[in-house]
Enzyme design. Structure first.
Site, PDB file in Angstrom:
ATOM      1  N   LYS A  13       0.806  -1.224   0.000  1.00  0.00           N
ATOM      2  CA  LYS A  13       0.000   0.000   0.000  1.00  0.00           C
ATOM      3  C   LYS A  13       0.840   1.277   0.000  1.00  0.00           C
ATOM      4  O   LYS A  13       0.441   2.272  -0.611  1.00  0.00           O
ATOM      5  CB  LYS A  13      -1.005   0.003   1.149  1.00  0.00           C
ATOM      6  CG  LYS A  13      -0.370   0.102   2.519  1.00  0.00           C
ATOM      7  CD  LYS A  13      -1.420  -0.091   3.599  1.00  0.00           C
ATOM      8  CE  LYS A  13      -0.778  -0.339   4.938  1.00  0.00           C
ATOM      9  NZ  LYS A  13       0.011   0.787   5.465  1.00  0.00           N
ATOM     10  N   ARG A  86      -7.349   2.777  12.294  1.00  0.00           N
ATOM     11  CA  ARG A  86      -7.189   1.338  12.519  1.00  0.00           C
ATOM     12  C   ARG A  86      -8.111   0.798  13.616  1.00  0.00           C
ATOM     13  O   ARG A  86      -8.159  -0.399  13.841  1.00  0.00           O
ATOM     14  CB  ARG A  86      -5.743   1.051  12.941  1.00  0.00           C
ATOM     15  CG  ARG A  86      -4.722   1.090  11.820  1.00  0.00           C
ATOM     16  CD  ARG A  86      -4.624  -0.258  11.126  1.00  0.00           C
ATOM     17  NE  ARG A  86      -3.587  -0.287  10.102  1.00  0.00           N
ATOM     18  CZ  ARG A  86      -2.344  -0.702  10.314  1.00  0.00           C
ATOM     19  NH1 ARG A  86      -1.977  -1.092  11.500  1.00  0.00           N
ATOM     20  NH2 ARG A  86      -1.478  -0.732   9.339  1.00  0.00           N
ATOM     21  N   ARG A 125      12.451  -9.944   4.277  1.00  0.00           N
ATOM     22  CA  ARG A 125      13.148  -8.660   4.190  1.00  0.00           C
ATOM     23  C   ARG A 125      14.439  -8.647   5.000  1.00  0.00           C
ATOM     24  O   ARG A 125      14.466  -9.118   6.137  1.00  0.00           O
ATOM     25  CB  ARG A 125      12.247  -7.571   4.793  1.00  0.00           C
ATOM     26  CG  ARG A 125      11.629  -6.644   3.799  1.00  0.00           C
ATOM     27  CD  ARG A 125      11.024  -5.510   4.580  1.00  0.00           C
ATOM     28  NE  ARG A 125       9.681  -5.201   4.113  1.00  0.00           N
ATOM     29  CZ  ARG A 125       8.783  -4.558   4.846  1.00  0.00           C
ATOM     30  NH1 ARG A 125       9.044  -4.216   6.096  1.00  0.00           N
ATOM     31  NH2 ARG A 125       7.605  -4.287   4.339  1.00  0.00           N
ATOM     32  N   ARG A 158      14.729  -6.838  10.738  1.00  0.00           N
ATOM     33  CA  ARG A 158      14.139  -5.993  11.784  1.00  0.00           C
ATOM     34  C   ARG A 158      13.312  -6.841  12.736  1.00  0.00           C
ATOM     35  O   ARG A 158      12.675  -7.810  12.307  1.00  0.00           O
ATOM     36  CB  ARG A 158      13.231  -4.929  11.153  1.00  0.00           C
ATOM     37  CG  ARG A 158      13.973  -3.734  10.620  1.00  0.00           C
ATOM     38  CD  ARG A 158      13.041  -2.623  10.172  1.00  0.00           C
ATOM     39  NE  ARG A 158      11.622  -2.973  10.291  1.00  0.00           N
ATOM     40  CZ  ARG A 158      10.648  -2.303   9.708  1.00  0.00           C
ATOM     41  NH1 ARG A 158      10.918  -1.260   8.970  1.00  0.00           N
ATOM     42  NH2 ARG A 158       9.394  -2.661   9.863  1.00  0.00           N
ATOM     43  N   ARG A 169       0.936  -9.378  13.789  1.00  0.00           N
ATOM     44  CA  ARG A 169       0.513  -8.103  13.180  1.00  0.00           C
ATOM     45  C   ARG A 169      -0.627  -8.338  12.199  1.00  0.00           C
ATOM     46  O   ARG A 169      -1.585  -7.564  12.137  1.00  0.00           O
ATOM     47  CB  ARG A 169       1.685  -7.441  12.444  1.00  0.00           C
ATOM     48  CG  ARG A 169       2.693  -6.767  13.361  1.00  0.00           C
ATOM     49  CD  ARG A 169       3.988  -6.459  12.639  1.00  0.00           C
ATOM     50  NE  ARG A 169       3.815  -5.535  11.514  1.00  0.00           N
ATOM     51  CZ  ARG A 169       4.693  -5.405  10.509  1.00  0.00           C
ATOM     52  NH1 ARG A 169       5.788  -6.118  10.475  1.00  0.00           N
ATOM     53  NH2 ARG A 169       4.457  -4.540   9.543  1.00  0.00           N
TER      54      ARG A 169
END
Ligand code: ZN
Length: 224
Positions: A13, A86, A125, A158, A169
């Protein structure tokens, strides 16, 4: 036109938001960017937010509302809002702000991917702690595994990109967005786009929708 954009972690997004900002001259307001900036400043608010994020938890509404609404107050352009609202509490604060200022939302756009796609995109990642270069073990690997192409530093993952944190999440996202999606669907502005595939493929699904809304708003302005 004013747009809300949302999607699970790894939906792309933010990338699509940047394209939308360029093509339709909107101001990009990202809750993630505002939060990151605050954390980098190492303010007491920033340190508090960092603690929530490192546990994979959401930041409390009062903090997020303050950040976003003060940003909205400082600018008068049409906007695309990323990562907010949210929670139902955030929806109420935003709706009140928009009502008080006579601002209309045209689209609540969700770029949807399933949980396994989310995990694959995010947990792969790797970032360089020295120069900030970003890699992906499958989609954008460095020449030597675990080593930055640019500066030769050891790459890291991370803390909130770890698989178990991504799954948490994702589930928090799904659980929290349920009632919000219901709200915007009832207002007739919610559209879900399939976020599977390449950036280009997903953009081909988004663009006709935005062109349609954009031309509708232009026509409406002509008649005013
Ligand atoms: Zn590097």
């Amino acid at each position: 036109m004013n747009i809300l954009i949302f999607g699970p972690p790894g939906s792309g997004k933010s990338t699509h938001s940047r394209t939308i900002v360029e093509k339709y001259s909107l101001v990009y307001i990202s809750s993630g960017d505002l939060i990151r900036k605050e954390i980098e400043r190492k303010s007491s608010l920033g340190r508090e937010m960092e603690a929530y994020l490192s546990r994979g938890d959401l930041i409390p509404d009062t903090i997020v509302n303050t950040l976003i609404i003060s940003k909205l107050r400082r600018q008068r352009e049409n906007f695309i809002l990323d990562g907010y609202p949210r929670t139902p509490e955030q929806v109420i604060v935003l709706e009140n702000y928009l009502f008080d200022h006579g601002i209309k939302l045209d689209l609540a756009l969700e770029i949807f991917i399933d949980e396994d796609t989310s995990v694959e995109r995010i947990s792969g990642r790797r970032i360089c702690p020295n120069c900030g270069a970003v890699y992906h073990v499958k989609y954008n690997p460095p020449k030597v595994p675990g080593v930055c192409d640019v500066c030769g530093s050891r790459l890291i993952q991370r803390a909130d990109d770890r698989e178990e944190v991504v799954r948490k999440r994702y589930r928090i996202y799904t659980k929290n967005m349920g009632p919000i999606i219901k709200f915007y669907r009832a207002k007739g502005i919610y559209v879900r786009v399939d976020g599977d595939g390449t950036i280009g493929e997903v953009w081909k699904r988004i663009q006709p929708l935005l062109d349609y809304i954009h031309s509708r708003e232009e026509k409406r302005k002509e008649h005013e």
